[in-house]
Write a protein that holds these residues in place. Structure first.
Motif, short mmCIF file in Angstrom:
data_model
loop_
_atom_site.label_atom_id
_atom_site.label_comp_id
_atom_site.label_asym_id
_atom_site.label_seq_id
_atom_site.Cartn_x
_atom_site.Cartn_y
_atom_site.Cartn_z
N GLU A 195 -43.32 4.95 32.53
CA GLU A 195 -43.25 3.89 33.53
C GLU A 195 -44.24 2.78 33.20
OE1 GLU A 195 -40.96 4.02 35.67
OE2 GLU A 195 -40.49 6.12 36.09
N ALA A 196 -43.86 1.55 33.54
CA ALA A 196 -44.76 0.41 33.33
C ALA A 196 -46.05 0.60 34.14
CB ALA A 196 -44.06 -0.88 33.74
N LYS A 197 -47.09 -0.05 33.70
CA LYS A 197 -48.40 -0.02 34.37
C LYS A 197 -49.03 1.37 34.33
CE LYS A 197 -47.14 -3.80 37.50
NZ LYS A 197 -47.02 -4.25 38.90
N THR A 198 -48.75 2.12 33.29
CA THR A 198 -49.40 3.41 33.09
C THR A 198 -50.06 3.43 31.71
OG1 THR A 198 -47.46 4.50 32.11
CG2 THR A 198 -47.67 4.57 34.51
N VAL A 199 -50.99 4.36 31.53
CA VAL A 199 -51.63 4.52 30.22
C VAL A 199 -50.60 4.87 29.17
CG1 VAL A 199 -53.25 5.94 28.90
CG2 VAL A 199 -53.85 5.19 31.22
N PHE A 200 -49.67 5.76 29.53
CA PHE A 200 -48.65 6.17 28.56
C PHE A 200 -47.75 5.00 28.15
CE2 PHE A 200 -48.36 11.05 29.32
CZ PHE A 200 -49.50 11.21 28.55
N TYR A 201 -47.49 4.08 29.06
CA TYR A 201 -46.66 2.93 28.72
C TYR A 201 -47.34 2.10 27.63
CZ TYR A 201 -44.01 -1.40 29.22
OH TYR A 201 -43.26 -2.53 28.97
N GLN A 202 -48.63 1.89 27.78
CA GLN A 202 -49.36 1.10 26.80
C GLN A 202 -49.36 1.80 25.44
OE1 GLN A 202 -50.33 -1.97 27.37
NE2 GLN A 202 -49.57 -1.76 29.47
N ARG A 203 -49.53 3.11 25.44
CA ARG A 203 -49.52 3.87 24.17
C ARG A 203 -48.13 3.85 23.55
NH1 ARG A 203 -53.22 9.15 25.86
NH2 ARG A 203 -55.16 7.97 26.23
N TRP A 204 -47.11 3.95 24.40
CA TRP A 204 -45.73 3.93 23.92
C TRP A 204 -45.43 2.59 23.25
CZ3 TRP A 204 -41.51 1.05 26.10
CH2 TRP A 204 -40.26 1.37 25.55
N LYS A 205 -45.87 1.49 23.88
CA LYS A 205 -45.66 0.16 23.31
C LYS A 205 -46.37 0.03 21.97
CE LYS A 205 -45.84 -3.63 25.62
NZ LYS A 205 -46.33 -4.72 26.50
N GLN A 206 -47.51 0.69 21.84
CA GLN A 206 -48.28 0.62 20.59
C GLN A 206 -47.74 1.58 19.53
OE1 GLN A 206 -52.23 1.49 21.93
NE2 GLN A 206 -52.32 -0.31 23.27
N GLY A 207 -46.77 2.42 19.92
CA GLY A 207 -46.19 3.36 18.97
C GLY A 207 -47.06 4.55 18.67
N VAL A 208 -47.96 4.92 19.61
CA VAL A 208 -48.88 6.03 19.36
C VAL A 208 -48.70 7.15 20.40
CG1 VAL A 208 -50.58 4.63 18.16
CG2 VAL A 208 -50.71 4.82 20.65
N LEU A 209 -47.49 7.27 20.94
CA LEU A 209 -47.23 8.33 21.91
C LEU A 209 -46.15 9.25 21.32
CD1 LEU A 209 -48.10 9.14 24.81
CD2 LEU A 209 -46.03 8.03 25.63
N PRO A 210 -46.52 10.42 20.79
CA PRO A 210 -45.57 11.31 20.11
C PRO A 210 -44.73 12.12 21.10
CG PRO A 210 -47.75 12.31 20.10
CD PRO A 210 -47.90 10.96 20.77
N LEU A 211 -43.59 11.58 21.47
CA LEU A 211 -42.73 12.25 22.46
C LEU A 211 -41.70 13.15 21.77
CD1 LEU A 211 -42.01 9.21 24.80
CD2 LEU A 211 -43.60 11.09 25.22
N PRO A 212 -41.30 14.24 22.44
CA PRO A 212 -40.21 15.06 21.91
C PRO A 212 -38.93 14.24 21.82
CG PRO A 212 -41.37 16.21 23.68
CD PRO A 212 -41.86 14.79 23.69
#
Length: 381
Positions: A195-212
């Motif tokens: 979701e927007a405005k979350t820490v995970f959103y920022q990491r996802w945008k940066q390409g550093v969130l390793p999701l299944p």
């Protein structure tokens, strides 16, 4: 008829990396002033919409138990004062964070009439807990449940998440096994959504969130359904599982498309055919209350067409589906007369099943819920 109450406590001692709910760090916040404003909002809203016999109260957040004992008691006293008429079998839920609630706090909740706890476990993997920003350890959940049972709580729900960063299918199986060992009464389990405005959103945008992968997420959902059934939990809604008799009354209020009060900053309500969202920022919420207003950010008068659409969107999430007789009673028209094309198309696809009594998702349809719901949009009036 409004028989459910939701009260929002937007304070947390730790902000989780995935959470997009309206929340603020507890420290240095005007908590007492906020609770006074909640009391005033309850007073105003119940004068406009006098409450019927209340069947469900849910205090969520945020983290309600981030409040000090005196603060929590003040809030529960306000709820008791403004919603005194309660069903004999009322469900009264408070969300609690494992690790920050002791026996005395649990006794306080019990004495105030709370009879159901919702515990944010999320996972029993210690590394994953740290990755998602949780501030408890896996063992805290068991200690909290044991303490709650000792105090007399016999209706305990836990939240579990899957498709977390770095989570494996076997790791999720381990979390489920631990949940079954703890023998809770109800489980809510959702896939992580960025979701927007979350820490995970920022990491996802940066390409550093390793999701299944999507395939792994689907496998986790399938394992969830299978293991819940094996262990005696019925999937009464897409993401919710309960032992017999422990289905959430409050959640069913939403899925049955019924009215509810929503109190607090950022809370949502559905009263008198109008959906409202409260102001979220604390200063704006409290200023609105002090000026003698309802703290409404946005409101929408729901048309009959929209009500019928929502009846299908939410009702089909339930295993029981949408009752044809209830639809006819609510909207004075036959369900099939409104949605014949969608019903025929989805039946042919194998996503829904229709009987004389109800329309519900098939086992395959559960995996394509959003695609199914989309078919019930009626378009412009």
């Amino acid at each position: 008829m409004i028989q459910a109450v939701y009260v929002h406590v937007p304070f947390c001692e730790q902000i989780c990396h995935y959470c997009d709910f309206n929340k603020f760090y507890y420290q240095y916040q005007p908590v007492d002033e906020y609770l006074q404003c909640c009391d005033q909002e309850m007073k105003r809203v119940t004068s406009l919409y006098p409450p019927e016999e209340i069947r469900s109260i849910y205090v969520g957040g945020g983290t309600p138990t981030a409040l000090k004992s005196t603060e929590l008691d003040k809030l529960l006293s306000s709820i008791a004062h403004h919603f005194p008429k309660r069903a004999s079998d009322i469900e009264y839920t408070v969300e609690i964070n494992p690790g920050n609630v002791g026996v005395e706090e649990l006794k306080q909740l019990k004495q105030r009439g709370v009879n159901r706890l919702s515990i944010g476990a999320q996972t029993f993997n210690e590394q994953l807990l740290k990755k998602i920003g949780r501030d408890h350890a896996p063992g805290d959940v068991e200690r909290t449940i044991k303490a709650a049972r000792k105090v007399g709580f016999n209706n305990i729900s836990i939240d579990l998440m899957y498709a977390l960063p770095g989570q494996t299918l076997e790791g999720f199986r381990d979390t489920l096994a631990e949940a079954f060992r703890l023998d809770v009464d109800h489980v809510s389990s959702y896939a992580l959504k960025i979701e927007a405005k979350t820490v995970f959103y920022q990491r996802w945008k940066q390409g550093v969130l390793p999701l299944p992968s999507e395939e792994t997420e689907a496998e986790m959902f399938q394992v969830l359904i299978e293991e819940m059934e094996k262990n005696g939990y019925s999937q009464y809604e897409i993401s919710n599982f309960a032992k017999r008799g422990y289905e959430s009354v409050h959640n069913l209020t939403y899925w049955n498309n019924e009215g509810y009060y929503g109190v607090g900053a950022g809370a949502h309500s559905y009263m008198g055919g109008v959906r409202r969202e409260n102001l979220g920022p604390l200063p704006k919420y409290m200023t609105s209350i002090k000026e003698g207003e309802l703290p409404i950010r946005e409101e929408h008068h729901v048309s009959k067409r929209e009500m019928m659409e929502e009846e299908m969107f939410m009702g089909l999430r339930k295993k029981a589906g949408v009752s044809k007789s209830m639809f006819r009673e609510k909207y004075d028209i036959e369900l099939r007369k409104v949605f014949a094309d969608a019903l025929d198309y989805l039946t042919e696809k194998g996503f829904i099943k229709e009987t004389d009594e109800a329309v519900s998702l098939t086992e395959e349809g559960i995996y394509f819920g959003n695609d199914v719901f989309e078919q019930f949009l009626l378009g412009e009036e």
